[in-house]
Design an enzyme around this catalytic site. Structure first.
Site: not given
Length: 288
Positions: A16, A74, A83-85, A193, A217, A227-228
């Site tokens: 990502n 985005n 956004c986790g990542n 998502n 996403e 996607c985290g």
């Protein structure tokens, strides 16, 4: 008129990928960051990325316990709540930029997070996650969708996610179903998502579960390599539906592996976290 030269770092978390900037010095506002994201993230006309991450200052008077603020946009320029990542990547970037603490505490559009960043850049960054919200099982979309993938569950893990379990996730037609579900009216007004998940190993009390996952996403409007927050959503839904029997879930998106863990007792989740790789691809500068 002299054009501004922007210094940036290209990074990724499990594939990502992001354009990362140190906004402590530039002080771009949200409108400028939005325009910049749409331009710089273009795969052919810009640097190319799934999104733009900005490391921002905090207010030392009102936020003395925070180390930085995360702003994420985005690839289409829309503001991403979380956004986790990206949070893991920005934590690694903050660490490499001199914010070196055992635990980094930072603010996002979805609330407060904290991360543990090891000195060794090859080791995973661990991100503690707040409790999820608004779990809605069995969201009915259409008879066709139910026939293709069975029940769809909605859950908010910092941003809006839906999760469906399919028989062969690598062969599933994400390019068809992803945009159809992402924009479906049942998920209005924000959309979702869409995560398509396969159970490879249900795990046990003593061994981790294993899921494969593909995510379409919003904001990127395409399948991403990982996607985290989607990985977290998939693990939560799998555990809730008793499709896995472990509180440690190994997820394999296309871009790399992500670990999700939690405590799950009497149907209640707590102590959620995710851990995964981060990497610097290159550094550069570009005229704005």
């Amino acid at each position: 008129m002299r054009r501004l030269v922007l210094e940036f770092t290209k990074m990724h978390g499990a594939g990502n990928d992001f354009v990362v900037i140190d906004n402590r010095f530039y002080h771009f506002d949200d409108a400028q960051l939005s325009e910049m994201a749409a331009r710089l993230c273009h795969r052919r006309l810009g640097i190319g990325a799934d999104g733009l991450l900005a490391l921002c200052l905090t207010d030392e008077d009102t936020e003395p316990d925070l180390d930085f603020r995360m702003r994420y946009f985005n690839a289409d320029g829309s503001l991403g709540l979380m956004c986790g990542n990206g949070a893991r990547v920005l934590s690694r970037f903050a660490h490499e930029s001199g914010i070196r603490k055992p635990v980094l505490r930072f603010d996002t559009s979805a609330g407060l997070y904290h991360a543990m960043v090891p000195e060794d850049a090859d080791l995973p960054v661990r991100l503690s996650m707040p409790l999820f919200q608004d779990y809605r099982p069995d969201v009915f979309v259409s008879a066709e969708a139910y026939s293709a993938m069975g029940p769809i569950d909605y859950v908010f893990t910092g941003t809006q996610h839906a999760v469906a379990f399919v028989a062969d996730v690598w062969e599933f037609d994400v390019a068809f179903w992803g945009p159809l579900l992402r924009w479906h009216p049942v998920f209005a007004p924000y959309g979702i998502n869409m995560n398509f998940v396969g159970v490879m190993d249900s795990g046990s009390d003593t061994s981790p579960a294993h899921l494969r996952i593909r995510t379409y996403e919003k904001g990127v409007e395409a399948e991403t390599l990982a996607c985290g927050t989607g990985a977290l959503a998939a693990a939560i839904v799998a555990r809730t539906r008793h499709l896995v029997h472990s509180n440690h879930v190994h997820l394999s998106p296309k871009g790399g592996d992500i670990e999700v863990g939690f405590t799950f007792a009497e149907g209640v989740f707590s102590a959620l976290y995710q851990a995964g790789p981060t990497a610097t691809v290159f550094r550069g500068s570009i005229y704005l």
